[in-house]
Design a protein around this motif. Structure first.
Motif, PDB file in Angstrom:
ATOM      1  N   GLN A   6       0.833  -1.193   0.000  1.00 47.49           N
ATOM      2  CA  GLN A   6       0.000   0.000   0.000  1.00 47.49           C
ATOM      3  C   GLN A   6       0.874   1.251   0.000  1.00 47.49           C
ATOM      4  O   GLN A   6       1.888   1.330   0.683  1.00 47.49           O
ATOM      5  CB  GLN A   6      -0.894  -0.017   1.246  1.00 47.49           C
ATOM      6  N   THR A   7       0.491   2.259  -0.786  1.00 43.11           N
ATOM      7  CA  THR A   7       1.225   3.522  -0.802  1.00 43.11           C
ATOM      8  C   THR A   7       0.806   4.376   0.391  1.00 43.11           C
ATOM      9  O   THR A   7      -0.219   4.120   1.035  1.00 43.11           O
ATOM     10  CB  THR A   7       0.948   4.307  -2.090  1.00 43.11           C
ATOM     11  N   GLN A  10      -2.622   5.785  -0.161  1.00 45.00           N
ATOM     12  CA  GLN A  10      -3.666   4.788   0.079  1.00 45.00           C
ATOM     13  C   GLN A  10      -3.867   4.558   1.572  1.00 45.00           C
ATOM     14  O   GLN A  10      -5.004   4.378   2.031  1.00 45.00           O
ATOM     15  CB  GLN A  10      -3.291   3.474  -0.620  1.00 45.00           C
ATOM     16  N   PHE A  11      -2.758   4.571   2.314  1.00 47.64           N
ATOM     17  CA  PHE A  11      -2.869   4.378   3.760  1.00 47.64           C
ATOM     18  C   PHE A  11      -3.717   5.483   4.389  1.00 47.64           C
ATOM     19  O   PHE A  11      -4.652   5.208   5.152  1.00 47.64           O
ATOM     20  CB  PHE A  11      -1.484   4.360   4.418  1.00 47.64           C
ATOM     21  N   GLN A  14      -7.386   5.277   3.675  1.00 49.82           N
ATOM     22  CA  GLN A  14      -8.074   4.253   4.456  1.00 49.82           C
ATOM     23  C   GLN A  14      -8.217   4.660   5.916  1.00 49.82           C
ATOM     24  O   GLN A  14      -9.243   4.376   6.556  1.00 49.82           O
ATOM     25  CB  GLN A  14      -7.309   2.930   4.382  1.00 49.82           C
ATOM     26  N   TYR A  86       2.612   0.795   9.608  1.00 46.60           N
ATOM     27  CA  TYR A  86       2.794   0.896   8.154  1.00 46.60           C
ATOM     28  C   TYR A  86       4.278   1.023   7.809  1.00 46.60           C
ATOM     29  O   TYR A  86       4.778   0.347   6.895  1.00 46.60           O
ATOM     30  CB  TYR A  86       2.015   2.097   7.616  1.00 46.60           C
ATOM     31  N   GLU A 282       2.817  -7.538   0.794  1.00 45.85           N
ATOM     32  CA  GLU A 282       1.707  -6.582   0.700  1.00 45.85           C
ATOM     33  C   GLU A 282       0.596  -6.881   1.703  1.00 45.85           C
ATOM     34  O   GLU A 282      -0.281  -6.043   1.952  1.00 45.85           O
ATOM     35  CB  GLU A 282       1.137  -6.566  -0.728  1.00 45.85           C
ATOM     36  N   SER A 286      -2.226  -5.295   6.630  1.00 46.54           N
ATOM     37  CA  SER A 286      -3.577  -5.768   6.930  1.00 46.54           C
ATOM     38  C   SER A 286      -3.555  -6.809   8.037  1.00 46.54           C
ATOM     39  O   SER A 286      -4.397  -6.784   8.946  1.00 46.54           O
ATOM     40  CB  SER A 286      -4.214  -6.358   5.661  1.00 46.54           C
TER      41      SER A 286
END
Length: 300
Positions: A6-7, A10-11, A14, A86, A282, A286
């Motif tokens: 995830q970039t 994107q983080f 979210q 992250y 990736e 999550s």
């Protein structure tokens, strides 16, 4: 084909704020319809704005989604915690506390504590499933990691910490910090974490002698490093676990400079977690944000 991690954009899409982070924890741990531990009725749960909690529609019992997680006893915003995790999942060599201090704008003491709790969480999520089994090969090797040698007569091992590693060929790795390299210690670690009837590859170190007689049905083979042998004619090798040691030491020397023997196990488990997900990096974020210990029976 492995997906890309995830970039940053994107983080933050979210998890744009603390509320989204808390709601994520509530949904993955409880969710609407969760049976209230107090009145034992499926309930709709309502957000309590004054604290990190949700209330039962029937009896008002409180659920605290952060209980039983690394975020339980902290006043640091949840979004900062999520972003720190992250960062841990998007680096090959770990994250220093000074880097967290700079990126999050927290004190060094807070950054250090966050980093260690995240490493402990990575260890918990990775677990310790036994390695090997019938028709499987496990490489075993031990090494020393630590600070500079100090004091006369201390020698190479002076203030270093011993650690043993076990790696299933083309599979997972497991590390254990050990008090010494005695036969009882090394073979005890193998017996505890390697399944019966595994083929075990080691170097010629004397403490591994007799592994085939410990009652686990091991098939023990050695490679003789003292003769310059790194892969025997029959294919015996410890190159895999030695490669892991090289990676761990590069991480410590390049990112952290020095780690104490007391905390070495956490850095080793962090490297272990990352190595064991080398084909699906990736999914690490999550997984770490969705896998926690048993749900508490009472949270208020």
């Amino acid at each position: 084909m492995s997906k890309k991690p995830q970039t940053i954009a994107q983080f933050f899409k979210q998890f744009p704020n603390d509320e989204s982070c808390l709601n994520h924890l509530f949904e993955i741990r409880f969710g609407q319809g969760f049976e209230c531990p107090s009145c034992e009725r499926p309930s709709n749960w309502y957000r309590i704005k004054a604290e990190r909690a949700y209330s039962c529609q029937w009896c008002g019992h409180h659920l605290h989604p952060t209980v039983g997680t690394p975020f339980e006893k902290t006043r640091t915003p949840l979004q900062m915690w999520f972003y720190a995790i992250y960062l841990f999942t998007t680096t090959r060599n770990g994250v220093a506390a000074k880097e967290l201090e700079r990126q999050l704008g927290v004190t060094y003491k807070t950054a250090w504590r966050m980093a260690h709790l995240i490493r402990e969480h990575m260890a918990d999520v990775d677990g310790e499933e036994p390695l090997g089994g019938v028709f499987k090969t496990v490489e075993v090797d031990e090494t020393y990691i630590g600070g500079e040698v100090s004091g006369k007569g201390m020698g190479y091992k002076g203030n270093k910490t011993a650690i043993v590693g076990m790696m299933e060929r083309n599979g997972d790795v497991m590390t254990k910090v050990i008090a010494n390299r005695s036969r009882a210690t090394l073979q005890g670690a193998i017996i505890s974490h390697v399944k019966s009837h595994s083929e075990i590859h080691t170097d010629e170190f004397i403490s591994y002698d007799g592994l085939e007689y410990v009652g686990k049905g091991y098939w023990h083979k050695t490679v003789n490093h003292s003769l310059g042998e790194y892969v025997s004619k029959s294919g015996v090798s410890t190159n895999g676990i030695e490669g892991f040691w090289s990676q761990l030491k590069r991480s410590i020397n390049g990112t952290h400079i020095h780690v104490s023997g007391k905390h070495l196990w956490k850095y080793a488990k962090e490297a272990e977690y990352r190595f064991n997900r080398r084909g699906c990096g990736e999914t690490m974020l999550s997984e770490l944000l969705s896998t926690f210990g048993p749900l508490p029976s009472r949270c208020d």
